[in-house]
Write an enzyme that holds these catalytic residues in place. Structure first.
Site, PDB file in Angstrom:
ATOM      1  N   GLU A   1       9.701  15.185  16.217  1.00  0.00           N
ATOM      2  CA  GLU A   1      10.020  15.145  14.784  1.00  0.00           C
ATOM      3  C   GLU A   1       9.133  16.149  14.056  1.00  0.00           C
ATOM      4  OE1 GLU A   1       9.194  11.505  12.552  1.00  0.00           O
ATOM      5  OE2 GLU A   1      11.177  11.695  11.654  1.00  0.00           O
TER       6      GLU A   1
ATOM      7  N   LYS B   1       0.846  -1.195   0.000  1.00  0.00           N
ATOM      8  CA  LYS B   1       0.000   0.000   0.000  1.00  0.00           C
ATOM      9  C   LYS B   1       0.879   1.243   0.000  1.00  0.00           C
ATOM     10  CE  LYS B   1      -1.968   2.636   3.044  1.00  0.00           C
ATOM     11  NZ  LYS B   1      -1.780   3.932   2.350  1.00  0.00           N
TER      12      LYS B   1
ATOM     13  N   GLU C   1      10.260   0.758  10.300  1.00  0.00           N
ATOM     14  CA  GLU C   1      11.267   1.824  10.217  1.00  0.00           C
ATOM     15  C   GLU C   1      10.511   3.113  10.465  1.00  0.00           C
ATOM     16  OE1 GLU C   1      12.919   4.958   9.140  1.00  0.00           O
ATOM     17  OE2 GLU C   1      12.872   4.177   7.090  1.00  0.00           O
TER      18      GLU C   1
ATOM     19  N   CYS D   1      13.104  10.934   7.820  1.00  0.00           N
ATOM     20  CA  CYS D   1      13.299  10.406   9.163  1.00  0.00           C
ATOM     21  C   CYS D   1      14.777  10.407   9.526  1.00  0.00           C
ATOM     22  CB  CYS D   1      12.718   8.997   9.247  1.00  0.00           C
ATOM     23  SG  CYS D   1      13.288   7.943   7.917  1.00  0.00           S
TER      24      CYS D   1
HETATM   25  P1  ADP Z   1       3.749  10.020   7.838  1.00  0.00           P
HETATM   26  O1  ADP Z   1       3.813  10.642   9.190  1.00  0.00           O
HETATM   27  O2  ADP Z   1       5.047   9.801   7.168  1.00  0.00           O
HETATM   28  O3  ADP Z   1       2.614  10.512   6.982  1.00  0.00           O
HETATM   29  P2  ADP Z   1       2.147   7.818   8.646  1.00  0.00           P
HETATM   30  O4  ADP Z   1       2.698   6.938   9.677  1.00  0.00           O
HETATM   31  O5  ADP Z   1       1.018   8.711   8.988  1.00  0.00           O
HETATM   32  O6  ADP Z   1       3.395   8.566   8.102  1.00  0.00           O
HETATM   33  O7  ADP Z   1       1.727   7.019   7.359  1.00  0.00           O
HETATM   34  C1  ADP Z   1       2.584   6.090   6.738  1.00  0.00           C
HETATM   35  C2  ADP Z   1       1.738   5.063   6.036  1.00  0.00           C
HETATM   36  O8  ADP Z   1       0.919   4.411   6.974  1.00  0.00           O
HETATM   37  C3  ADP Z   1       0.799   5.609   4.958  1.00  0.00           C
HETATM   38  O9  ADP Z   1       0.801   4.710   3.856  1.00  0.00           O
HETATM   39  C4  ADP Z   1      -0.538   5.614   5.665  1.00  0.00           C
HETATM   40  O10 ADP Z   1      -1.625   5.486   4.758  1.00  0.00           O
HETATM   41  C5  ADP Z   1      -0.428   4.387   6.534  1.00  0.00           C
HETATM   42  N1  ADP Z   1      -1.314   4.363   7.703  1.00  0.00           N
HETATM   43  C6  ADP Z   1      -1.724   5.404   8.451  1.00  0.00           C
HETATM   44  N2  ADP Z   1      -2.548   4.987   9.446  1.00  0.00           N
HETATM   45  C7  ADP Z   1      -2.661   3.628   9.325  1.00  0.00           C
HETATM   46  C8  ADP Z   1      -3.357   2.617  10.048  1.00  0.00           C
HETATM   47  N3  ADP Z   1      -4.125   2.900  11.079  1.00  0.00           N
HETATM   48  N4  ADP Z   1      -3.221   1.339   9.628  1.00  0.00           N
HETATM   49  C9  ADP Z   1      -2.446   1.031   8.574  1.00  0.00           C
HETATM   50  N5  ADP Z   1      -1.769   1.950   7.854  1.00  0.00           N
HETATM   51  C10 ADP Z   1      -1.864   3.232   8.218  1.00  0.00           C
END
Ligand code: ADP
Length: 485
Positions: free
Chosen positions: A381, A173, A247, A282
């Site tokens: 961060e 995804k 990560e 990161c």
């Molecule tokens: P960033 O802070 O870099 O945006 P996130 O951790 O919010 O990172 O998102 C990274 C990935 O995790 C994205 O592909 C996002 O769609 C996915 N994501 C966010 N919330 C969830 C969740 N509850 N379950 C699974 N995937 C998630």
């Protein structure tokens, strides 16, 4: 730049969806719509996992050399299409065309590295009295992978290359803010991989992402993103007892000793460490520890270096700092800047920059704060071009502060004294220590975090261990008497 007007999920070798719901891919700097993408939900994820499950036995039985051959083709295709993909990413995510080719070099290296590494990634066998003991490495099955938006080409390569090389099938995804170049790559993956081996389900975290992590047929989870979502993924893995590699975030210390030989070079390097990827990495060296003895001179040069960083259109080859990915990210970064103005000393930057013709883009001036290590801007961060500089004098205090954050991803040390480098490297709680350089991820060198920065290591041969499980096979020449005779 040519892209499709709409992108569908890749499921079982075909581009198909069960929903008409879409989300837009918007140009970060202008807000212009570039394409629409299917908003995958449970139905798409279920179909993708079913396809990956069906494809797994044949893919796992495919000789490693054949799997490697296909990964090498992916590398060649990326090399041939780099210019086009760089433009797609530059528009989609606001990163600069100056910097993005390096993402593709890194990604290409990963496909080639794992194509080669899998050929030597055996278990072992030993002669034992009366027979043989063999340890085999076997892939897990369907791997669910979820990636963030900051470096899409690199993230896809870090995830797909080792998982596929090891014989797993994948449901990936991409991030809802940065799917375009991955969807373009998907068109080529559909041509060369057997149906179901690689599936791509674009969509949102709480929908497609959550459906993927909860799916009972997903045998391993791999995630890159925030520590907050990393915990959610780890819980999902724990609930089903499947291994999870993560990560996550960082707030990396970059330490300057007073004995540096070439101050100008160190200034440039530390400025780059804080602002590459528009500060949305990161790995960024966001806490700069500068020694008291050289502090005034170093700060004058650093301020000048920050003020010289050219902010502008991501598509202009002269630009060194493009725009943040989205309004949400822009507002988040500016909120931190405002916090910084209250709790620290603003040295330069601290405002949004208008780039004519790109009014929708969130361009933020490269920003320096002088602070102590206990402020919010030094602890949290930010994911923008905002650097916290901390003055240090006493070595042990500096080491304590360098480690005094929840994260432990990367770190940097600048010194001309080998002893300083060695004793500092030993004491830093970080998965990465760079000495007299920053952000150098060589194919084969372990990459991953201590503490809240993650679990597991990517980019290296050990990554193949993460994507395989060991099976011990004992062979006897003839049936021995039972133990109790
Ligand atoms: P960033 O802070 O870099 O945006 P996130 O951790 O919010 O990172 O998102 C990274 C990935 O995790 C994205 O592909 C996002 O769609 C996915 N994501 C966010 N919330 C969830 C969740 N509850 N379950 C699974 N995937 C998630």
């Amino acid at each position: 730049m040519t892209t499709d007007s709409h992108y569908l999920p890749l499921i079982n070798g075909e581009f198909t969806a069960f929903t008409d719901e879409t989300f837009p891919a918007a140009e970060a700097a202008t807000g212009k719509q570039l394409a629409t993408i299917t908003r995958s939900g449970k139905a798409e994820v279920n179909a993708a996992v079913a396809a990956a499950k069906a494809a797994f036995p044949a893919w796992a039985a495919t000789p490693a050399a054949e799997r490697a051959r296909l990964l090498l083709k992916v590398a060649d295709w990326l090399e041939e299409n780099t210019a086009r993909l760089v433009e797609i990413d530059a528009r989609d995510i606001g990163r600069t065309v100056f910097e993005l080719p390096q993402d593709y070099r890194q990604a290409i290296g990963q496909y080639r590295f794992f194509a080669a590494a899998i050929l030597t990634h055996d278990g072992w066998n030993n002669v034992v009295p009366g027979g043989w003991a063999i340890a085999k490495r076997e892939p897990y099955g369907v791997v669910g992978q979820i990636i963030p938006w900051n470096v899409p080409a690199i993230m896809v390569s870090f995830k797909l290359a080792p998982a596929l090389a090891a014989g797993n099938t994948v449901v990936l995804k991409p991030d809802e803010n940065a799917s375009l170049s991955t969807m373009e790559l998907g068109r080529y993956l559909a041509e060369i991989f057997p149906p179901g081996v690689v599936n791509i389900v674009p969509g949102f975290g709480e929908e497609a992402g959550a459906a993927l992590t909860a799916h009972p047929d997903v045998a391993k989870l791999a995630f890159t993103g925030s520590s907050e979502v990393g915990r959610i993924i780890a819980h999902a893995g724990a609930a089903r007892l499947v291994p999870v590699s993560l990560e996550l975030g960082g707030k990396s210390p970059n330490i300057v000793f007073p004995d540096i030989e070439d101050m100008d070079a160190v200034v440039d390097n530390t400025a780059f460490a804080a602002t590459f990827c528009n500060g949305q990495s990161c790995l960024a060296g966001t806490r700069l520890f500068v020694h008291d003895e050289i502090y005034p001179e170093f700060m004058a040069k650093l301020t000048d270096a920050f003020q010289r960083i050219q902010v502008g259109s991501p598509l202009d080859p002269a630009t060194r700092l493009g725009c943040l990915i989205s309004e949400k990210q822009g507002e988040r970064v500016m909120q931190y800047v405002e916090t910084g103005k209250n709790e620290a000393n603003l040295v330069t930057g601290g405002q949004r920059v208008e780039v004519p013709g790109h009014e929708a883009g969130w361009f933020v001036a490269p920003t320096i704060f002088e602070t102590t290590n206990n402020t919010r801007i030094a602890q949290e961060e930010i994911f923008g071009p905002v650097l916290s500089v901390i003055r240090w004098k006493d070595f042990d205090t500096m080491i304590h502060e360098a480690n005094d954050v929840v994260y432990g991803l990367a770190s940097g040390i600048y010194t001309s004294n080998l002893r300083n480098a060695m004793r500092t490297a030993d004491r830093l709680e970080a998965g990465q220590v760079w000495v007299n350089q920053y952000v150098n991820l060589v194919d084969g060198s372990p990459f991953g975090g201590y503490k809240d920065s993650g679990l597991g290591r990517e980019v290296c041969k050990e990554t193949l261990d993460m994507y395989t499980q060991l099976k011990s096979v004992m062979l006897a020449e003839q049936v021995p008497p039972p133990f109790y005779v």
